[in-house]
Design an enzyme around this catalytic site. Sequence first.
Site, PDB file in Angstrom:
ATOM      1  N   CYS A  87      -0.028  20.888  -4.954  1.00 27.61           N
ATOM      2  CA  CYS A  87      -1.372  20.038  -4.982  1.00 27.61           C
ATOM      3  C   CYS A  87      -2.353  21.019  -3.876  1.00 27.61           C
ATOM      4  CB  CYS A  87      -1.299  18.853  -4.058  1.00 27.61           C
ATOM      5  SG  CYS A  87      -0.524  17.514  -5.342  1.00 27.61           S
ATOM      6  N   HIS A  93      -8.084  16.956  -0.072  1.00 30.97           N
ATOM      7  CA  HIS A  93      -7.253  16.616  -1.191  1.00 30.97           C
ATOM      8  C   HIS A  93      -7.090  15.214  -1.304  1.00 30.97           C
ATOM      9  CE1 HIS A  93      -3.911  16.513  -4.055  1.00 30.97           C
ATOM     10  NE2 HIS A  93      -3.176  16.070  -3.081  1.00 30.97           N
ATOM     11  N   ASN A 135      -4.613  11.027  -8.070  1.00 32.19           N
ATOM     12  CA  ASN A 135      -4.321  12.545  -7.530  1.00 32.19           C
ATOM     13  C   ASN A 135      -4.148  13.501  -8.507  1.00 32.19           C
ATOM     14  OD1 ASN A 135      -3.027  14.631  -6.452  1.00 32.19           O
ATOM     15  ND2 ASN A 135      -1.698  13.381  -5.014  1.00 32.19           N
TER      16      ASN A 135
HETATM   17  O1  UT7 Z   1      -0.511  15.408  -3.260  1.00 34.45           O
HETATM   18  C1  UT7 Z   1       0.645  15.706  -2.762  1.00 34.45           C
HETATM   19  C2  UT7 Z   1       1.183  15.005  -1.761  1.00 34.45           C
HETATM   20  N1  UT7 Z   1       1.518  13.599  -1.972  1.00 34.45           N
HETATM   21  C3  UT7 Z   1       1.194  12.660  -1.132  1.00 34.45           C
HETATM   22  O2  UT7 Z   1       0.605  13.167   0.008  1.00 34.45           O
HETATM   23  C4  UT7 Z   1       1.679  11.381  -1.355  1.00 34.45           C
HETATM   24  C5  UT7 Z   1       2.074  10.682   0.149  1.00 34.45           C
HETATM   25  N2  UT7 Z   1       2.784   9.399   0.010  1.00 34.45           N
HETATM   26  C6  UT7 Z   1       2.103   8.319  -0.534  1.00 34.45           C
HETATM   27  O3  UT7 Z   1       0.912   8.290  -0.772  1.00 34.45           O
HETATM   28  C7  UT7 Z   1       2.737   6.885  -0.155  1.00 34.45           C
HETATM   29  O4  UT7 Z   1       4.090   7.429   0.651  1.00 34.45           O
HETATM   30  C8  UT7 Z   1       3.105   6.140  -1.362  1.00 34.45           C
HETATM   31  C9  UT7 Z   1       1.829   5.528  -2.147  1.00 34.45           C
HETATM   32  C10 UT7 Z   1       3.919   6.951  -2.504  1.00 34.45           C
HETATM   33  C11 UT7 Z   1       4.097   5.011  -1.285  1.00 34.45           C
HETATM   34  O5  UT7 Z   1       3.490   4.025  -0.125  1.00 34.45           O
HETATM   35  P1  UT7 Z   1       4.218   3.726   1.132  1.00 34.45           P
HETATM   36  O6  UT7 Z   1       3.614   2.749   1.746  1.00 34.45           O
HETATM   37  O7  UT7 Z   1       4.723   4.968   1.825  1.00 34.45           O
HETATM   38  O8  UT7 Z   1       5.488   2.956   0.597  1.00 34.45           O
HETATM   39  P2  UT7 Z   1       7.108   3.066   0.567  1.00 34.45           P
HETATM   40  O9  UT7 Z   1       7.464   4.451  -0.471  1.00 34.45           O
HETATM   41  O10 UT7 Z   1       7.462   2.989   2.121  1.00 34.45           O
HETATM   42  O11 UT7 Z   1       7.685   1.967  -0.177  1.00 34.45           O
HETATM   43  C12 UT7 Z   1       7.437   0.401   0.326  1.00 34.45           C
HETATM   44  C13 UT7 Z   1       8.083  -0.537  -0.624  1.00 34.45           C
HETATM   45  C14 UT7 Z   1       9.122  -0.221  -1.362  1.00 34.45           C
HETATM   46  O12 UT7 Z   1       9.865  -1.430  -1.147  1.00 34.45           O
HETATM   47  P3  UT7 Z   1      11.006  -2.004  -0.098  1.00 34.45           P
HETATM   48  O13 UT7 Z   1      12.222  -0.943   0.179  1.00 34.45           O
HETATM   49  O14 UT7 Z   1      10.088  -2.174   1.221  1.00 34.45           O
HETATM   50  O15 UT7 Z   1      11.490  -3.442  -0.745  1.00 34.45           O
HETATM   51  C15 UT7 Z   1       9.012   0.368  -2.472  1.00 34.45           C
HETATM   52  O16 UT7 Z   1      10.382   0.242  -3.411  1.00 34.45           O
HETATM   53  O17 UT7 Z   1       7.178  -0.513  -1.770  1.00 34.45           O
HETATM   54  C16 UT7 Z   1       8.098  -0.372  -2.993  1.00 34.45           C
HETATM   55  N3  UT7 Z   1       7.358   0.308  -3.795  1.00 34.45           N
HETATM   56  C17 UT7 Z   1       6.393  -0.378  -4.852  1.00 34.45           C
HETATM   57  N4  UT7 Z   1       6.233  -1.599  -5.126  1.00 34.45           N
HETATM   58  C18 UT7 Z   1       5.175  -1.890  -5.982  1.00 34.45           C
HETATM   59  C19 UT7 Z   1       7.205   1.742  -4.255  1.00 34.45           C
HETATM   60  N5  UT7 Z   1       6.238   1.816  -5.259  1.00 34.45           N
HETATM   61  C20 UT7 Z   1       5.689   0.750  -5.728  1.00 34.45           C
HETATM   62  C21 UT7 Z   1       4.989   0.321  -6.586  1.00 34.45           C
HETATM   63  N6  UT7 Z   1       4.808  -0.643  -6.809  1.00 34.45           N
HETATM   64  N7  UT7 Z   1       4.429   1.190  -7.499  1.00 34.45           N
END
Ligand code: UT7
Length: 318
Positions: A112, A245, A275
């Site tokens: 990215c 980005h 993204n």
């Molecule tokens: O461009 C390259 C660089 N990339 C980035 O900068 C991306 C950086 N990361 C992010 O944008 C975020 O970390 C995400 C959007 C990918 C995820 O958001 P988050 O707030 O960090 O969520 P998380 O991974 O901590 O997950 C929280 C919860 C989990 O459930 P539990 O364990 O709390 O029960 C996940 O399993 O949300 C769950 N989860 C979802 N729920 C509904 C993960 N993906 C989803 C989904 N829908 N799509």
Amino acid sequence: MHTKILGTGGYLPSKVRTNADLERMVETSDQWIMERTGISERRVAAPGETTATMGAIAARAALESSGLAPQDIDAVLVATTSSSCAYPSTACEIARELGIANAAAMDLAAACAGFSYAYATAHAMIVAGQARHVLIVGVDICSRICNPHDRTTIILFGDGAGACVLAASDEPGTLAVRLSSDPTCGDLLRLPNPARDEPPSEDNYLLMRGSEVFKHAVVILSRLVDETLAAGGLAPSELDFLVPHQANLRIISATARRLGLDMSQVIVTIGKQGNTSSASVPLALDEGVRSGRIKRGMNILLESFGGGLTWGSALIRF
Ligand code: UT7
């Protein structure tokens, strides 16, 4: 010798994938996606589209807005990690499509952060006297590298292409560029190439430890924007626009807060584009320019961050 952007261009495929579409593909909800990412929809390339066909449309628009002819271009640099062929490179295919002859042409891979790497390379080529006009393209078809069953990635990424023409200039346009990486964090965001001696596997899709990448992104981008402004000799208050980005609206807002910028001074395209990896910064720049918000003489900060980990920036007097 200085460098300046002469023109910008962009292209998005016509097919829209909404959060409602994703609710039918994986266990997720519009509310979760909106709250955690700020994304409501993203574009998906049609079966016949490639990084070369999409990149060529964005490149043609950038060339037209620059006022240059194909024969004026000395180099074509393409940031991508989703090209159909290792060679001919997407850069060579775009050069062929646009009728650009005898130019240097190569693809660059920095996930990215690819557009920042391509921009810095183009700037260095011009300053070194190796080129006067460089066509820079960022293009990715993320929909094909994400596992359609992985809700942690498929909801984030989209397809698109952005481009600009960078030219030698008597007056300062590029005030500072920064590039860096942390190779010890490679496992946080991986896109393996398919192994040629093994059957096709689900493991060849993009893998991301999202929340860890998120934390690194916020810390690294805060440091990066401070360092870039210092290198260019500008105070945050002198910035007109941030062109970040587009990985996550919460990361974008954190960087804007760090700079003391109001969100009206940030080009945000993530809501409708997701993204788009290497394409996100040039697409946002093109959006800012074509909407009339970014004007000549303004101070603009471009930044990007991605797998590797890699990151980069450019401070520009547009
Ligand atoms: O461009 C390259 C660089 N990339 C980035 O900068 C991306 C950086 N990361 C992010 O944008 C975020 O970390 C995400 C959007 C990918 C995820 O958001 P988050 O707030 O960090 O969520 P998380 O991974 O901590 O997950 C929280 C919860 C989990 O459930 P539990 O364990 O709390 O029960 C996940 O399993 O949300 C769950 N989860 C979802 N729920 C509904 C993960 N993906 C989803 C989904 N829908 N799509």
